[in-house]
Design a protein around this motif. Structure first.
Motif, PDB file in Angstrom:
ATOM      1  N   ILE A 125       0.859  -1.175   0.000  1.00 44.68           N
ATOM      2  CA  ILE A 125       0.000   0.000   0.000  1.00 44.68           C
ATOM      3  C   ILE A 125       0.899   1.230   0.000  1.00 44.68           C
ATOM      4  O   ILE A 125       1.815   1.344   0.812  1.00 44.68           O
ATOM      5  N   ILE A 126       0.696   2.086  -0.977  1.00 45.43           N
ATOM      6  CA  ILE A 126       1.433   3.344  -1.048  1.00 45.43           C
ATOM      7  C   ILE A 126       0.642   4.346  -0.217  1.00 45.43           C
ATOM      8  O   ILE A 126      -0.494   4.672  -0.547  1.00 45.43           O
ATOM      9  N   LYS A 127       1.260   4.775   0.876  1.00 44.40           N
ATOM     10  CA  LYS A 127       0.579   5.691   1.792  1.00 44.40           C
ATOM     11  C   LYS A 127       0.316   7.007   1.090  1.00 44.40           C
ATOM     12  O   LYS A 127       1.194   7.571   0.455  1.00 44.40           O
ATOM     13  N   GLY A 128      -0.911   7.484   1.231  1.00 45.92           N
ATOM     14  CA  GLY A 128      -1.322   8.671   0.499  1.00 45.92           C
ATOM     15  C   GLY A 128      -1.125   9.989   1.215  1.00 45.92           C
ATOM     16  O   GLY A 128      -0.839  10.990   0.597  1.00 45.92           O
ATOM     17  N   CYS A 129      -1.257  10.021   2.515  1.00 44.35           N
ATOM     18  CA  CYS A 129      -1.145  11.279   3.258  1.00 44.35           C
ATOM     19  C   CYS A 129       0.304  11.538   3.628  1.00 44.35           C
ATOM     20  O   CYS A 129       1.042  10.623   3.970  1.00 44.35           O
ATOM     21  N   SER A 130       0.689  12.800   3.561  1.00 44.29           N
ATOM     22  CA  SER A 130       2.067  13.149   3.871  1.00 44.29           C
ATOM     23  C   SER A 130       2.105  14.510   4.544  1.00 44.29           C
ATOM     24  O   SER A 130       1.341  15.409   4.197  1.00 44.29           O
ATOM     25  N   ASN A 131       2.986  14.656   5.503  1.00 47.14           N
ATOM     26  CA  ASN A 131       3.195  15.947   6.163  1.00 47.14           C
ATOM     27  C   ASN A 131       4.337  16.721   5.516  1.00 47.14           C
ATOM     28  O   ASN A 131       4.636  17.826   5.922  1.00 47.14           O
ATOM     29  N   LYS A 132       4.960  16.108   4.551  1.00 44.10           N
ATOM     30  CA  LYS A 132       6.070  16.738   3.836  1.00 44.10           C
ATOM     31  C   LYS A 132       5.644  16.956   2.388  1.00 44.10           C
ATOM     32  O   LYS A 132       4.750  16.280   1.893  1.00 44.10           O
ATOM     33  N   PRO A 133       6.295  17.886   1.686  1.00 39.78           N
ATOM     34  CA  PRO A 133       5.882  18.191   0.307  1.00 39.78           C
ATOM     35  C   PRO A 133       6.324  17.144  -0.714  1.00 39.78           C
ATOM     36  O   PRO A 133       7.197  17.374  -1.537  1.00 39.78           O
ATOM     37  N   VAL A 134       5.682  15.989  -0.657  1.00 44.56           N
ATOM     38  CA  VAL A 134       5.974  14.927  -1.623  1.00 44.56           C
ATOM     39  C   VAL A 134       5.209  15.262  -2.910  1.00 44.56           C
ATOM     40  O   VAL A 134       3.989  15.373  -2.894  1.00 44.56           O
ATOM     41  N   PRO A 135       5.915  15.428  -4.024  1.00 40.79           N
ATOM     42  CA  PRO A 135       5.227  15.795  -5.269  1.00 40.79           C
ATOM     43  C   PRO A 135       4.421  14.630  -5.846  1.00 40.79           C
ATOM     44  O   PRO A 135       4.758  13.464  -5.631  1.00 40.79           O
ATOM     45  N   GLN A 136       3.365  14.949  -6.565  1.00 40.09           N
ATOM     46  CA  GLN A 136       2.513  13.919  -7.171  1.00 40.09           C
ATOM     47  C   GLN A 136       3.310  13.004  -8.091  1.00 40.09           C
ATOM     48  O   GLN A 136       3.038  11.810  -8.167  1.00 40.09           O
ATOM     49  N   ASN A 137       4.276  13.554  -8.793  1.00 38.16           N
ATOM     50  CA  ASN A 137       5.084  12.729  -9.692  1.00 38.16           C
ATOM     51  C   ASN A 137       5.830  11.627  -8.952  1.00 38.16           C
ATOM     52  O   ASN A 137       6.117  10.576  -9.519  1.00 38.16           O
ATOM     53  N   ALA A 138       6.147  11.847  -7.683  1.00 37.41           N
ATOM     54  CA  ALA A 138       6.849  10.830  -6.902  1.00 37.41           C
ATOM     55  C   ALA A 138       5.981   9.579  -6.741  1.00 37.41           C
ATOM     56  O   ALA A 138       6.488   8.455  -6.712  1.00 37.41           O
ATOM     57  N   TYR A 139       4.666   9.756  -6.654  1.00 36.21           N
ATOM     58  CA  TYR A 139       3.759   8.614  -6.535  1.00 36.21           C
ATOM     59  C   TYR A 139       3.743   7.792  -7.827  1.00 36.21           C
ATOM     60  O   TYR A 139       3.704   6.569  -7.795  1.00 36.21           O
ATOM     61  N   ILE A 140       3.803   8.485  -8.951  1.00 40.15           N
ATOM     62  CA  ILE A 140       3.862   7.792 -10.245  1.00 40.15           C
ATOM     63  C   ILE A 140       5.179   7.028 -10.361  1.00 40.15           C
ATOM     64  O   ILE A 140       5.211   5.868 -10.784  1.00 40.15           O
ATOM     65  N   MET A 141       6.263   7.668  -9.964  1.00 32.21           N
ATOM     66  CA  MET A 141       7.571   7.005 -10.015  1.00 32.21           C
ATOM     67  C   MET A 141       7.586   5.787  -9.091  1.00 32.21           C
ATOM     68  O   MET A 141       8.132   4.739  -9.448  1.00 32.21           O
ATOM     69  N   ALA A 142       6.981   5.916  -7.918  1.00 29.35           N
ATOM     70  CA  ALA A 142       6.951   4.814  -6.956  1.00 29.35           C
ATOM     71  C   ALA A 142       6.171   3.627  -7.505  1.00 29.35           C
ATOM     72  O   ALA A 142       6.624   2.480  -7.414  1.00 29.35           O
ATOM     73  N   ILE A 143       5.020   3.881  -8.082  1.00 23.66           N
ATOM     74  CA  ILE A 143       4.224   2.764  -8.597  1.00 23.66           C
ATOM     75  C   ILE A 143       4.928   2.098  -9.773  1.00 23.66           C
ATOM     76  O   ILE A 143       4.877   0.874  -9.929  1.00 23.66           O
ATOM     77  N   ASN A 144       5.631   2.878 -10.581  1.00 24.55           N
ATOM     78  CA  ASN A 144       6.379   2.293 -11.700  1.00 24.55           C
ATOM     79  C   ASN A 144       7.533   1.416 -11.213  1.00 24.55           C
ATOM     80  O   ASN A 144       7.891   0.440 -11.866  1.00 24.55           O
ATOM     81  N   LYS A 145       8.120   1.770 -10.072  1.00 22.74           N
ATOM     82  CA  LYS A 145       9.195   0.948  -9.494  1.00 22.74           C
ATOM     83  C   LYS A 145       8.637  -0.307  -8.817  1.00 22.74           C
ATOM     84  O   LYS A 145       9.267  -1.357  -8.836  1.00 22.74           O
ATOM     85  N   LEU A 146       7.459  -0.180  -8.214  1.00 17.90           N
ATOM     86  CA  LEU A 146       6.871  -1.295  -7.462  1.00 17.90           C
ATOM     87  C   LEU A 146       6.116  -2.295  -8.333  1.00 17.90           C
ATOM     88  O   LEU A 146       6.070  -3.479  -8.014  1.00 17.90           O
ATOM     89  N   LYS A 147       5.519  -1.833  -9.409  1.00 18.73           N
ATOM     90  CA  LYS A 147       4.674  -2.696 -10.235  1.00 18.73           C
ATOM     91  C   LYS A 147       5.368  -3.977 -10.695  1.00 18.73           C
ATOM     92  O   LYS A 147       4.784  -5.057 -10.600  1.00 18.73           O
TER      93      LYS A 147
END
Length: 168
Positions: A125-147
């Motif tokens: 599960i890729i955690k969605g909430c963040s208290n730090k400025p994680v950019p939206q593109n980082a989520y795309i990069m993460a899913i591409n690495k995990l898939k």
């Protein structure tokens, strides 16, 4: 006898991937070159090079720098490259653009270096909430690495996740 409450989330093999855990510490700085331009619009090579040589680059030690020009001036590519050369020994990372572009570039570096073998054939599960400025593109990069390695991928929190991918 009352039924025992079982925490299925705690007992599952579900692994959390929290991008915030990988957020590198360090000051983020925008370096706006408009002040180095004639009237904020014209880059004069000789003067620009002189300013670059005389500038105190040491104040950017251990920072992340976004090079930008806030005016509509047309900046030649070599100008950003020249500034990058001066920042090389001080800044942790240099990118052209705004702070979100910088954060995306930082996360690209971080994710490229991660060993994700612990997630192999596991539900993630890729955690969605963040208290730090994680950019939206980082989520795309993460899913591409995990898939390619994860059994399944969800987004959100364990109690309310959105399924995104399941290996067939």
């Amino acid at each position: 006898m009352a039924d025992e409450i079982i925490n299925r989330v705690a007992n599952s093999k579900l692994m959390t991937f929290n991008l915030e855990d990988f957020y590198p510490q360090g000051k983020r700085i925008i370096f706006d070159i408009k002040d180095w331009l004639l009237e904020g619009f014209v880059l004069r090579e000789k003067e620009f090079r002189k300013l670059a040589l005389e500038h105190d680059w040491s104040k950017y030690k251990d920072t992340y720098v976004a090079l930008t020009c806030s005016t509509e001036a047309i900046i030649p590519g070599w100008a950003y490259m020249l500034l990058s050369i001066h920042l090389y020994h001080y800044a942790k990372h240099v990118a052209i653009g705004n702070l979100e572009t910088l954060e995306t570039a930082i996360f690209q570096d971080v994710l490229n270096k991660l060993d994700l073998s612990e997630f192999k054939n596991k539900p993630v599960i890729i955690k969605g909430c963040s208290n730090k400025p994680v950019p939206q593109n980082a989520y795309i990069m993460a899913i591409n690495k995990l898939k390619p390695i994860a059994k399944s991928i969800m987004y959100g929190e364990a109690c309310s996740s959105v399924p995104l991918y399941k290996k067939k």
